[in-house]
Design an enzyme around this catalytic site. Structure first.
Site, PDB file in Angstrom:
ATOM      1  N   GLU A 144      38.467  56.581  66.633  1.00  0.00           N
ATOM      2  CA  GLU A 144      38.962  55.196  66.613  1.00  0.00           C
ATOM      3  C   GLU A 144      37.945  54.268  65.964  1.00  0.00           C
ATOM      4  O   GLU A 144      38.306  53.300  65.296  1.00  0.00           O
ATOM      5  CB  GLU A 144      39.265  54.708  68.038  1.00  0.00           C
ATOM      6  CG  GLU A 144      40.527  55.273  68.664  1.00  0.00           C
ATOM      7  CD  GLU A 144      41.795  54.748  68.025  1.00  0.00           C
ATOM      8  OE1 GLU A 144      41.888  54.700  66.774  1.00  0.00           O
ATOM      9  OE2 GLU A 144      42.731  54.426  68.773  1.00  0.00           O
ATOM     10  N   THR A 198      44.576  45.860  61.833  1.00  0.00           N
ATOM     11  CA  THR A 198      44.048  45.739  63.201  1.00  0.00           C
ATOM     12  C   THR A 198      42.921  44.710  63.234  1.00  0.00           C
ATOM     13  O   THR A 198      42.830  43.897  64.150  1.00  0.00           O
ATOM     14  CB  THR A 198      43.526  47.102  63.697  1.00  0.00           C
ATOM     15  OG1 THR A 198      44.585  48.054  63.570  1.00  0.00           O
ATOM     16  CG2 THR A 198      43.103  47.040  65.149  1.00  0.00           C
TER      17      THR A 198
END
Lengths: 307, 307
Positions: free
Chosen positions: B128, B180
């Site tokens: 991530e 994001t």
């Protein structure tokens, strides 16, 4: 039935990380209110204790709650309330909530239980408004519902029972004054998003721990990064009480409501008593008088005894 | 056993009110990763799809997760990863989490399940970090654990499974890009305490609703007063999708992760399909391409198939 005795008990609001949304009821201390239907119009308050609380119903917590109920009971002319307060006002364990909740639960019983618990919370919140200027429900709801309650929302009022495993509670009430309005005023109106995220992780963890009867998770979640760091400075000895209580085996705990009482949760009675001993030692050392209570979570709400 | 296929599925992070702490796994779409132990040192990535993802393991999400695992497996020389991505990168349903989780779950199986799920989350978080710069776990945890998961805390990592009743999920992925990093950047760093209180009421309500299988409470609690009002402006049609979905019977829903996908929860499959139809109508009207998925919550985590 024209007369009933109600025994509303103390409550612990906030439950560390659940500021303004969580609370639970204690099995002691409890007040005693005798409520009687009368033909004399209005609410008549007789104090059987030494607190000299106002007898004007609009200025009295029980009276204001009862007047709110009477707004929706045009068939009733009046009530007599005989009040014996055993939960000391200003202790932070929901003394005003007990005054408000006890009388409306009793009145509802005399009226054939025509109102829901949610209605009774709504009436009792008028009493809280007299006490602190704010119609909060986080003491009222557990006092009336019993157990642990969540106030999910205020508008419209949404109360959820959170079924909890057996928990022993130790409460210490140091005899100092912390005014609810002061305890509110020192809070910051803004919080950091990153702190809010920590807080909602703990709240979610606490609710899950209670519903899953996971004592370790309950303990890990009893952490408050927002309110406690600010409010605890108003309570001498707070950090030491917390540390020694956890060292003695408590799952965790913190400020009860806006203080000055401090509560701790334990898995068993022996630990809860050991925690009380630690709390007492701290306040003896500091030289502040105190009361302690070792009890359990009250699952029943307001107890009623009719004669 | 030297080779296994892993099928990590899409995940929905945040779950409306649980920003950065809640997430759940979907039963579709899922990626396919074949993982093989090799004597060739290092991580070797072969892409079997058209996304042209980097094959340098330090720049590849699966690769970075695998390297983190290999730091704790000195007995293994290398892995070959054959990647077939079916979860579109940038969709907001945990494409990078699937890439990271799938390969470490597969590797752990080949290594005789020597690591816990918590360890695997820890490794996958390095993936991530490559994807978004942040080691967040709210997609990784549900991808690996299955079901609804709570990230109670990050330091130290504390993951709690929240057992949920049967829920049908509708996801629409409008073919627009929401990065994001942009979606993070527009968030305010401070929130009003009164909004934070509303939010934690809803989080507590959502966790209680899931654990008590109370669909109405789940629906009432799916409300976000902090993140959604800011982020939803990046997604054309968001308000209309939400309104029409709820009118069609959805319990509620909101932005999936940081978007642009939108998810809705329903009690039954017929409603979930009706919701998909409403979502499609909105994006047809606006003139934006879309994909929809009608599925259920994945209770299993990453599925493995050995040959």
């Amino acid at each position: 039935m024209k007369k009933v005795k109600a025994f509303p008990c103390g409550t612990v609001a906030n439950m560390v990380c659940g500021f303004d949304i969580l609370g639970f009821a204690l099995n002691e201390p409890c007040d005693e209110f005798e409520v009687e239907i009368t033909d004399e119009p209005g609410v008549h308050i007789i104090n059987n204790d030494d607190y000299n609380l106002p007898t004007d119903p609009e200025k009295n917590v029980s009276g204001a709650a009862m007047l709110a109920l009477m707004d929706e009971t045009p068939d009733v002319r009046g009530f007599i309330i005989r009040s014996t307060k055993l939960i000391k006002p200003g202790s932070g364990i929901g003394s005003s909530a007990a005054s408000a909740a006890g009388v409306v639960v009793a009145a509802n019983y005399l009226l054939g239980n025509r109102f829901s618990k949610l209605d009774l919370v709504r009436f009792a919140m008028f009493g809280e408004k007299v006490a602190s200027g704010v119609k909060h429900a986080d003491n009222i709801a557990p006092c009336i519902y019993g157990g642990v309650t969540l106030i999910r929302a205020i508008h419209p009022l949404d109360i959820v029972s959170i079924e909890a495993p057996l928990l022993h509670v130790t409460v210490v009430h140091p005899q100092i004054e912390v005014r609810t309005s002061d305890a509110r005023q020192i809070l910051k109106q803004q919080v950091l998003l990153k702190d809010a995220i920590k807080q909602w992780g703990n709240i979610a963890g606490l609710v899950a721990g209670l519903l899953k009867s996971d004592y370790d998770l309950i303990g890990r979640s009893l952490e408050d990064v927002i309110i406690e760091p600010v409010r605890s400075i108003l309570i001498p000895g707070f950090d030491e009480v917390k540390k020694r209580s956890k060292d003695a085996g408590a799952l965790g705990g913190g400020i009860s409501g806006s203080g000055p009482s401090i509560f701790m949760l334990s898995k068993d009675a022996a630990t809860a008593h050991a925690v009380a001993k630690e709390m007492e030692d701290v306040f003896i050392k500091i030289g502040i008088d105190y009361h302690t209570h070792v009890t359990t979570i009250n699952q029943q709400g307001v107890k009623l005894v009719s004669e």
